[in-house]
Design a protein around this motif. Structure first.
Motif, PDB file in Angstrom:
ATOM      1  N   TRP A   1      -4.283  93.979  37.602  1.00 53.38           N
ATOM      2  CA  TRP A   1      -3.613  94.925  38.698  1.00 53.38           C
ATOM      3  C   TRP A   1      -4.113  96.494  38.209  1.00 53.38           C
ATOM      4  N   LEU A   2      -3.939  96.549  36.883  1.00 54.51           N
ATOM      5  CA  LEU A   2      -4.472  98.114  36.119  1.00 54.51           C
ATOM      6  C   LEU A   2      -6.146  97.959  36.394  1.00 54.51           C
TER       7      LEU A   2
ATOM      8  N   ARG B   1      -8.050  96.689  38.598  1.00 56.19           N
ATOM      9  CA  ARG B   1      -8.419  96.958  40.052  1.00 56.19           C
ATOM     10  C   ARG B   1      -7.894  98.387  40.553  1.00 56.19           C
ATOM     11  N   THR B   2      -6.771  98.882  40.096  1.00 60.13           N
ATOM     12  CA  THR B   2      -6.661 100.192  40.351  1.00 60.13           C
ATOM     13  C   THR B   2      -7.267 101.148  39.704  1.00 60.13           C
TER      14      THR B   2
ATOM     15  N   SER C   1     -10.304 101.443  42.107  1.00 60.57           N
ATOM     16  CA  SER C   1     -10.195 102.006  43.257  1.00 60.57           C
ATOM     17  C   SER C   1     -10.007 103.360  43.093  1.00 60.57           C
ATOM     18  N   GLU C   2      -9.338 103.921  41.890  1.00 61.27           N
ATOM     19  CA  GLU C   2      -9.220 105.282  41.864  1.00 61.27           C
ATOM     20  C   GLU C   2     -10.458 106.069  41.474  1.00 61.27           C
TER      21      GLU C   2
ATOM     22  N   LEU D   1      -0.768 106.203  35.911  1.00 64.04           N
ATOM     23  CA  LEU D   1      -1.698 106.258  37.260  1.00 64.04           C
ATOM     24  C   LEU D   1      -0.881 106.770  38.352  1.00 64.04           C
ATOM     25  N   MET D   2       0.586 106.466  38.361  1.00 69.03           N
ATOM     26  CA  MET D   2       1.390 107.023  39.417  1.00 69.03           C
ATOM     27  C   MET D   2       1.955 108.547  39.491  1.00 69.03           C
TER      28      MET D   2
ATOM     29  N   ALA E   1       0.683 102.474  33.882  1.00 63.67           N
ATOM     30  CA  ALA E   1       1.338 102.234  35.263  1.00 63.67           C
ATOM     31  C   ALA E   1       2.024 103.819  35.593  1.00 63.67           C
TER      32      ALA E   1
END
Length: 172
Positions: free
Chosen positions: A152-153, A155-156, A159-160, A40-41, A37
């Motif tokens: 969630w990871l 899917r993210t 998307s990225e 990603l952020m 996380a």
């Protein structure tokens, strides 16, 4: 604080040794989830902006070679994005298996008590039953929380990758 640590110690004693392994597994799993996380952020944004800047600085963005460079850049960033996600998914799958192992070891203890004291002594069988049910519950809670985070990871990351593909535009 001491009371909290004593409560945790009592809980792990009622759940048996397998509960300590499950707790360690869940701790490591969530450390890896938090690391992904954070990547990603924070760090991915920098890597993505560097990749986009490098791509836009190219004079040639339409040849076969340029398309291969684009694909390489997307693949490298996707590999960095995926990082420890397969390990997280493996740890999620291990949680209920270790819970099942705790169930088996707790039931073995129940059967040992039944063999020694007989089946009429419910109080002596209670510790084995708790050693059978608590690790199962802990394994399921760990697996459920990990499944939501891993989903969630994933899917993210998808998307990225899509955003990166859109950002690295091929000129026609």
């Amino acid at each position: 604080m001491i009371e909290f640590l004593e409560a945790i110690r009592d809980f792990t004693e009622t759940g048996g040794q397998v509960l300590l392994v499950i707790g360690l597994l869940i701790f490591v799993m969530w450390l890896l989830i938090l690391e992904r996380a954070m990547y990603l952020m924070v760090w991915h944004k920098k890597a993505k902006s560097e990749a986009v800047a490098s791509w836009t600085a190219r004079s040639d963005r339409s040849s076969w070679f340029a398309k291969q460079v684009r694909q390489k850049t997307i693949s490298q960033l996707t590999m960095r994005l995926n990082g420890s996600i397969p390990i997280i998914q493996s740890l999620v799958a291990l949680c209920p298996l270790l819970g099942l192992m705790g169930t088996v070891t707790g039931m073995i203890e129940v059967f040992d008590v039944m063999a020694i004291a007989g089946s009429g002594n419910a109080r002596s069988m209670a510790s084995g039953v708790s050693k059978a049910t608590i690790p199962t519950m802990a394994g399921m809670v760990g697996a459920l929380s990990g499944v939501f985070a891993a989903t969630w990871l994933n899917r993210t990351v998808k998307s990225e990758r899509t955003h990166l593909e859109d950002a690295l535009v091929i000129q026609r």
